[in-house]
Design a protein around this motif. Structure first.
Motif, short mmCIF file in Angstrom:
data_model
loop_
_atom_site.label_atom_id
_atom_site.label_comp_id
_atom_site.label_asym_id
_atom_site.label_seq_id
_atom_site.Cartn_x
_atom_site.Cartn_y
_atom_site.Cartn_z
N ARG A 115 0.85 -1.19 0.00
CA ARG A 115 0.00 0.00 0.00
C ARG A 115 0.89 1.24 0.00
O ARG A 115 1.91 1.28 0.69
CB ARG A 115 -0.91 0.02 1.24
N GLU A 116 0.46 2.26 -0.73
CA GLU A 116 1.21 3.52 -0.85
C GLU A 116 1.54 4.11 0.53
O GLU A 116 2.59 4.71 0.74
CB GLU A 116 0.37 4.51 -1.68
N LEU B 182 4.99 3.52 1.94
CA LEU B 182 6.06 4.37 1.41
C LEU B 182 6.00 5.75 2.08
O LEU B 182 7.02 6.35 2.40
CB LEU B 182 5.93 4.51 -0.10
N GLU B 183 4.77 6.22 2.31
CA GLU B 183 4.61 7.53 2.96
C GLU B 183 5.08 7.47 4.42
O GLU B 183 5.69 8.42 4.92
CB GLU B 183 3.16 7.98 2.87
N ASP C 266 5.69 12.50 1.65
CA ASP C 266 6.17 11.93 0.38
C ASP C 266 7.03 10.70 0.68
O ASP C 266 7.73 10.67 1.70
CB ASP C 266 7.04 12.95 -0.36
N PRO C 267 7.03 9.71 -0.22
CA PRO C 267 7.95 8.58 -0.03
C PRO C 267 9.39 9.08 -0.06
O PRO C 267 9.68 10.10 -0.69
CB PRO C 267 7.67 7.69 -1.24
N ALA D 250 -5.86 6.55 -6.25
CA ALA D 250 -4.81 6.01 -7.12
C ALA D 250 -4.70 6.79 -8.44
O ALA D 250 -3.78 6.56 -9.21
CB ALA D 250 -5.08 4.54 -7.42
#
Ligand SMILES: Cc1cc2nc3c(=O)[nH]c(=O)nc-3n(C[C@H](O)[C@H](O)[C@H](O)COP(=O)(O)OP(=O)(O)OC[C@H]3O[C@@H](n4cnc5c(N)ncnc54)[C@H](O)[C@@H]3O)c2cc1C
Length: 320
Positions: A15-16, A19-20, A158-159, A198
């Motif tokens: 899941r994004e 990364l965050e 942000d990642p 997304a």
């Protein structure tokens, strides 16, 4: 200082938010940022994560493949007490909201939910979160605690930039003898629903669109741009569009490359869900609309007149 990020994955995809959360961890300038990946077939996830942290730990067991709070809590808790972490980060998602408070309570650690900013200074972990529907920002700091558990708000960080490949370690998971809750399967969203979080391009409509009969104008522009239509709350409340398309504090937080705000005034509840978009373009007939305060580009005019012209222009450029 050592920071642990607990990876969230579903049906084989990272899941994004993970990364965050690693991006939030990077802001702490900690000595070590480790990612914990519970599950069995996670090699493809760990490879991706290994470029974003200093160590990836695979907590191996097939019973950890579905995101169930009970076995995940036991396995993660057992791992966390065997190693020392000053900060443990999860996503402020439905999964993180189930797991993180229970983890904090079991570790007797303070819990900071839904953080939008995080820093470490003077030996203290400090952060902030939005309260009263985004009207106020509450600042907090963790005192007299060796470990602090926090969840990060989707879209707030942000990642991190990829770096050198980190080492990957495998650890056997300790699971409860019995489970009260069994995983039966995923319920898919009804066909036609889209995941606006997304989408790279969002064409978002507000009350200024006038009525459901005009949504097609926004859809045509979205089709020409290869984007998706989203909306403000009144549009969802009036059922002109599905609730899953609503952006804002009581809807979704989005972070597309381009966010077109059409006939949206820019109430803070809406802004809280989209102001991290890379490029914001606002169309509104009121030059004093607050949306222009966050927009990178603004057009003052009537969307019902302008939309067909813009769509025609975009379609022409794309066809050329
Ligand atoms: C607890 C709580 C949670 C909330 N959560 C959310 C949320 O998640 N998301 C959300 O969006 N809102 C949320 N709201 C509602 C929020 O306060 C605003 O009421 C809402 O965002 C306003 O939506 P809007 O901009 O579409 O409508 P309006 O504020 O009515 O604005 C319409 C805009 O369209 C412009 N306009 C009208 N006609 C045209 C035209 N023909 N051409 C160009 N411009 C035109 C007007 O100038 C105006 O700026 C929440 C409120 C509360 C109390």
């Amino acid at each position: 200082m050592s920071v642990l990020v607990i990876a969230e994955h579903r049906e084989g995809e990272l899941r994004e938010i993970t990364l965050e959360a690693l991006g939030a961890a990077a802001k702490l300038n900690a000595g070590e940022v480790k990612a914990l990946v519970p599950g069995s077939e996670t090699e493809f996830l760990t490879r991706e994560l290994s470029l974003l942290c200093s160590e990836v730990i695979e907590l191996k067991d097939p019973r950890l493949d579905p995101p169930l709070g009970e076995p995940w809590l036991k396995a993660i808790l057992d791992f966390c007490v065997s190693e020392e972490f000053q900060v443990i980060l999860l996503g402020a998602t439905s999964w993180g909201m189930e797991l993180a408070p229970a983890l904090a309570e079991s570790l007797e650690a303070p819990f900071a939910p839904d953080v939008t900013a995080l820093e470490y200074g003077e030996n203290l972990l400090k952060g902030s979160r939005m309260v009263y529907s985004g009207k106020l920002e509450a600042k907090w700091q963790c005192e007299n605690a060796s470990t602090c558990v926090a969840t990060v708000r989707p879209g707030a960080f942000d990642p991190p930039e990829p770096g050198a490949e980190a080492k990957i370690r495998e650890v056997a998971a300790v699971l409860p003898d019995d489970q009260a809750v069994k995983f039966l399967g995923y319920l898919k969203q009804a066909a036609g629903d889209v995941d606006i979080t997304a989408a790279k391009i969002l064409v978002s409509v507000g009350r200024g669109i006038g009525g459901p009969e005009n949504i097609a104008l926004a859809q045509e522009l979205a089709d020409a741009l290869g984007g998706v239509v989203s909306c403000s709350r009144p549009v969802a409340d009036k059922r002109w569009l599905d609730k899953s398309r609503q952006v804002g504090t009581s809807g979704q937080t989005v972070k597309p490359d381009i966010y077109l705000a059409l006939g949206i005034s820019g109430a803070f509840q809406h802004l809280a869900g989209m102001q991290s978009a890379k490029t914001i373009i606002a169309l509104n007939k009121d030059p004093k609309a607050p949306i222009f305060g966050v927009a990178h580009y603004g057009i003052v005019g009537d969307i019902l007149e302008l939309l067909p012209l813009i769509t025609e222009k975009v379609a022409g450029i794309c066809a050329a």
